[in-house]
Design a protein around this motif. Structure first.
Motif, short mmCIF file in Angstrom:
data_model
loop_
_atom_site.label_atom_id
_atom_site.label_comp_id
_atom_site.label_asym_id
_atom_site.label_seq_id
_atom_site.Cartn_x
_atom_site.Cartn_y
_atom_site.Cartn_z
N CYS A 52 -5.75 -1.11 -10.41
CA CYS A 52 -5.95 -1.74 -9.11
C CYS A 52 -5.63 -3.23 -9.22
O CYS A 52 -5.86 -3.84 -10.26
N ALA A 71 -5.54 -1.51 -0.48
CA ALA A 71 -5.29 -0.19 0.12
C ALA A 71 -3.90 0.31 -0.22
O ALA A 71 -3.70 1.50 -0.47
N MET A 74 -3.70 2.03 -3.62
CA MET A 74 -4.53 3.22 -3.86
C MET A 74 -3.72 4.50 -3.80
O MET A 74 -2.78 4.56 -3.03
N PRO A 75 -4.07 5.50 -4.59
CA PRO A 75 -5.20 5.48 -5.50
C PRO A 75 -4.86 4.68 -6.75
O PRO A 75 -3.73 4.72 -7.25
N CYS A 76 -5.83 3.92 -7.22
CA CYS A 76 -5.67 3.13 -8.42
C CYS A 76 -6.96 3.22 -9.22
O CYS A 76 -7.95 3.74 -8.74
N ASP A 135 -4.77 7.82 3.08
CA ASP A 135 -5.21 8.75 2.06
C ASP A 135 -6.32 9.62 2.64
O ASP A 135 -7.20 9.13 3.33
N TRP A 138 -10.17 8.78 2.46
CA TRP A 138 -10.78 7.74 3.30
C TRP A 138 -11.41 8.33 4.55
O TRP A 138 -12.07 7.62 5.30
#
Length: 146
Positions: A52, A71, A74-76, A135, A138
């Protein structure tokens, strides 16, 4: 970011979904802001998972640009969770959400700047019928009867 109460595991076109943020605190809860819509499309992808981005300040001090940067990555994972070559692949489900309604803070007194602020989701202006790609993690399913 949205708090997960129910997991949206197998999104289908037409499903009602909600993105929520806020509602945190022990004695006094912060207001809950939200974006509601329906799934307009679903795509499954494999993505390389990277560390991230390091923003360098507390989450409460993030600007809208900081939230958008995080955002977008992501995903991170935290730096310690990345493989040495950084080539870990994960399956990711993205959904395109047709926006139906929303409630966002309009001033810093109403709520801290988050992913929802002044009629926007991150850097996208919200409009009824507009489509936002996000994603699946969320989102939560709409509550029955709402």
């Amino acid at each position: 970011m949205a708090a997960s109460l129910a997991v949206l595991t197998d999104p289908q076109v037409g499903d009602c979904v909600v993105f929520r943020e806020g509602g945190v605190g022990l004695l006094l809860l912060t207001p809950v802001y939200w974006l509601k819509g329906s799934v307009a499309g679903v795509s499954r992808q494999q993505r390389v998972i990277r560390a991230c981005p390091r923003i360098g300040k507390q989450a409460s001090a993030y600007t809208p640009a900081d939230h958008a940067r995080l955002a977008g990555a992501m995903p991170c994972v935290d730096e310690g969770g990345v493989t040495a070559d950084g080539a870990e692949l994960r399956d990711v489900i993205r959904v395109q959400v047709a926006v139906a309604d929303w409630e966002t803070p309009w001033s810093h007194q109403q709520g801290t700047t988050g992913w929802l602020f002044r009629g926007q989701f991150l850097n996208q202006t919200l409009k009824k019928g507009g489509v936002i790609d996000m994603d699946v993690t969320w989102l939560v399913p709409c509550e029955a009867g709402r």
